[in-house]
Design a protein around this motif. Sequence first.
Motif, PDB file in Angstrom:
ATOM      1  N   ASP A 193       0.816  -1.224   0.000  1.00  0.00           N
ATOM      2  CA  ASP A 193       0.000   0.000   0.000  1.00  0.00           C
ATOM      3  C   ASP A 193       0.847   1.269   0.000  1.00  0.00           C
ATOM      4  O   ASP A 193       0.334   2.366   0.251  1.00  0.00           O
ATOM      5  N   LYS A 194       2.146   1.132  -0.266  1.00  0.00           N
ATOM      6  CA  LYS A 194       3.022   2.303  -0.250  1.00  0.00           C
ATOM      7  C   LYS A 194       3.683   2.499  -1.601  1.00  0.00           C
ATOM      8  O   LYS A 194       3.647   1.627  -2.462  1.00  0.00           O
ATOM      9  N   ARG A 195       4.308   3.677  -1.771  1.00  0.00           N
ATOM     10  CA  ARG A 195       5.002   3.974  -3.018  1.00  0.00           C
ATOM     11  C   ARG A 195       6.121   2.969  -3.236  1.00  0.00           C
ATOM     12  O   ARG A 195       6.889   2.645  -2.343  1.00  0.00           O
ATOM     13  N   ARG A 196       6.231   2.468  -4.453  1.00  0.00           N
ATOM     14  CA  ARG A 196       7.245   1.466  -4.782  1.00  0.00           C
ATOM     15  C   ARG A 196       8.629   2.115  -4.872  1.00  0.00           C
ATOM     16  O   ARG A 196       8.786   3.219  -5.386  1.00  0.00           O
ATOM     17  N   LEU A 197       9.626   1.404  -4.354  1.00  0.00           N
ATOM     18  CA  LEU A 197      11.008   1.862  -4.459  1.00  0.00           C
ATOM     19  C   LEU A 197      11.536   1.468  -5.833  1.00  0.00           C
ATOM     20  O   LEU A 197      11.317   0.348  -6.296  1.00  0.00           O
ATOM     21  N   SER A 198      12.241   2.386  -6.482  1.00  0.00           N
ATOM     22  CA  SER A 198      12.768   2.068  -7.809  1.00  0.00           C
ATOM     23  C   SER A 198      14.239   1.659  -7.766  1.00  0.00           C
ATOM     24  O   SER A 198      14.741   1.030  -8.693  1.00  0.00           O
ATOM     25  N   VAL A 203      16.024   3.863  -0.677  1.00  0.00           N
ATOM     26  CA  VAL A 203      15.812   3.125   0.573  1.00  0.00           C
ATOM     27  C   VAL A 203      16.094   4.034   1.768  1.00  0.00           C
ATOM     28  O   VAL A 203      17.138   4.677   1.845  1.00  0.00           O
ATOM     29  N   ASP A 204      15.139   4.094   2.685  1.00  0.00           N
ATOM     30  CA  ASP A 204      15.336   4.816   3.940  1.00  0.00           C
ATOM     31  C   ASP A 204      14.870   3.920   5.081  1.00  0.00           C
ATOM     32  O   ASP A 204      14.490   2.760   4.866  1.00  0.00           O
ATOM     33  N   ALA A 205      14.898   4.433   6.297  1.00  0.00           N
ATOM     34  CA  ALA A 205      14.543   3.619   7.460  1.00  0.00           C
ATOM     35  C   ALA A 205      13.130   3.059   7.349  1.00  0.00           C
ATOM     36  O   ALA A 205      12.874   1.904   7.715  1.00  0.00           O
ATOM     37  N   ALA A 206      12.212   3.871   6.835  1.00  0.00           N
ATOM     38  CA  ALA A 206      10.815   3.435   6.739  1.00  0.00           C
ATOM     39  C   ALA A 206      10.636   2.263   5.783  1.00  0.00           C
ATOM     40  O   ALA A 206       9.659   1.516   5.882  1.00  0.00           O
ATOM     41  N   ALA A 207      11.577   2.084   4.862  1.00  0.00           N
ATOM     42  CA  ALA A 207      11.459   1.010   3.864  1.00  0.00           C
ATOM     43  C   ALA A 207      11.990  -0.323   4.370  1.00  0.00           C
ATOM     44  O   ALA A 207      11.700  -1.366   3.788  1.00  0.00           O
TER      45      ALA A 207
END
Length: 709
Positions: A193-198, A203-207
């Motif tokens: 349900d979140k924005r996809r990482l490309s 990448v950050d802590a929340a990912a």
Amino acid sequence: MSAAGVLSFAQQGWEQVLAKVKWSVVYLDAACAESLHWSCGSSRLLEAVQGPACSLREFEPGAIGGGAQQPRAVFVLSCLLKGRTVDTLRDIVRRSHFQYCVVVTAVSHAVHLTANHVPAAAAAELEGQQPVFEQLEEKLCEWMGNVNYTAEVLHVPLLLAPAAPHLAITPAFATLFPLLPRDVHLLNSARQDKRRLSSLGEVDAAALTPELLLHIRCLVSGLSSLCEHLGVREECFAVGSLSRVIATDLANYAPAKNRKKTATGRASVVFVDRTLDLTGAVGHHGDNLVEKIISVLPQLPGHTNDVMVNMAELTAVQAMEENHSVIAPGCLAQSKLAGRQSSGILLSLLPTLPQEHQDYSDASAKALWEALLNTKHKEAVMEVRRHLVEAASRENLPIKMSMGRVTPGQLMSYIQLFKNNLKALTNHCGLLQLGMATVQTLKHPQTSKWDNFLAFERLLLQSLGDSTMAVVLNQVLPMIKSPSQRTSEDSSPEELLILLIYIYSVAGELTLDGDLREAEESVKTALAHVFSEESQLSPLLQKITGCDSAINLTFPKSQNAVNDVFTSLQEIARARTLMRQFKSVYVPGNHTHQASYKPLLKQVVEEIFNPEKPDPIDIEHTSSGLTDLLKTGFSMFMKVSRPHPSDHPLLILFVVGGVTVSEAKMVKDLVASLKPGTQVMVLSTRLLKPLNIPELLFATDRLHPDLGF
């Protein structure tokens, strides 16, 4: 403030533990045992325990409980007090007769609040209180069977295992390894349900997974304690995606807010992802004896950074199969008295030794250890000879001097002089372990292959400049031999994997054309055949193939495993794609110089101390709040200097994923030449040998580290 701060930090932590252990049974987990091993040695702990009915035990579910004559226990743990760890603690206490329990955890109470999902605002209101520890104290009394018994839970930052004044490792984080591009897909699968990482750049802590983020927070807690011990406020920098997450977390670590306000010193902490340069980790260019010792001698059980040295030749024990475990192995760690106790030789005689003999032995062994770390192979071997000759002369042993080239036989003849001489053995046990480690390494068949690997790596470097990657892979193809064709001089499957990692890491991003595809397919097929024909699978091949027995490894399974290996290799080649300045570790040759490898760590240190002091491009400063954000914003309109990693008198370089002995020495020497007076500490998750990299690279639990619950 000095580089010896890593040793004083570790020893100060253990002094707090030693103050609690008198007349106690002491349980340690593996990571804390390794920190003790390098900091002050288990004999120091035994001295502090004192009681004849007391002992050291491994913290594990099956650990023996305390008997009626053992009313006190101390548990020294590197992990969070949660889940399986607490279950094990409960089971040991319930089957014991303890009346007094102390639990020491290397993880701060603040991180325990995070692990128990206490919101940051609520945690801030609990400053000075330790409800998680207090609840466990109540439970311990309940498990002991009497609420009037005594229980104590406290935090001591037992983060480091100091190998040298300039080098320390973090045993509890030995499996922490930077992310690869394929990990982005795994992270995305959990972000429906979140924005996809490309890419890794996003990448950050929340990912991250909750387990990995909590693992990082445990590391940050320890590093913050180190900065407190050093009396510094840190500016955090990062090279690489996981390093950026760790640096950001340290920069914004809320419990450190007051410390940073009052700190009088300043330090730069630079985190670097190991995956950006695996060439240095698997290559054989490091001309360092310790690196070779670590690579060829078997690992000390339960440890990630030390090795076993066979000491049987200095005893009268017959070298028979049933006696192989009678003599405890020697090791490399030269903490006070650690050398003597770990070799299993005459520990009972130590209290009778005059203090001057103990001091001399400790100083001599430590001096040799630091010489081995800081000199090239040839000089190191000569230092071993010199120290053995001096020790033999000091003991009036009948030594016959010989000059010229140092041979394993010559060193062994000196070492044998100490045999059957109890006083001489005891006086110089630490030194003799290093001497035996040197002899066993020089005689080891793997050492003779070291130069062969180095020669082939240099040939590959030249080939990369003169031809295509397809040609380089075709040069590797004849080296891939089935078990029936291989001799002792040929490369094992594990060594072939190490060589492929070297090639793909040094080559960098590749254009996948028809020739390269064809060359890769040829190598894949050859490797798959070799894997499937092995009569026994090494632990690494078991991990890669998912098969615990060679009988179960069919050719199709082997093909699938090799395909996964090449996916990882291609990702290694793309690891520096997001870099703008540090895009390559390969220096092409010309008519005067051969092609060469330029370590990423060398490039990073040279950029940090560039006399022109430009704004770093790939060394990213991580913000520690509104003030830094305002500085960054104002710098667009007015002259405001951004933080620079060369600003401060102390540089802490933390390599996430492991560092080699040669790299640590290179960093120390570089800093001394580029900016004399600047102190440098090299920290890392582990000391590396080439085989560690495929083990870490092909691990399946990188995103889900085992936190004990």
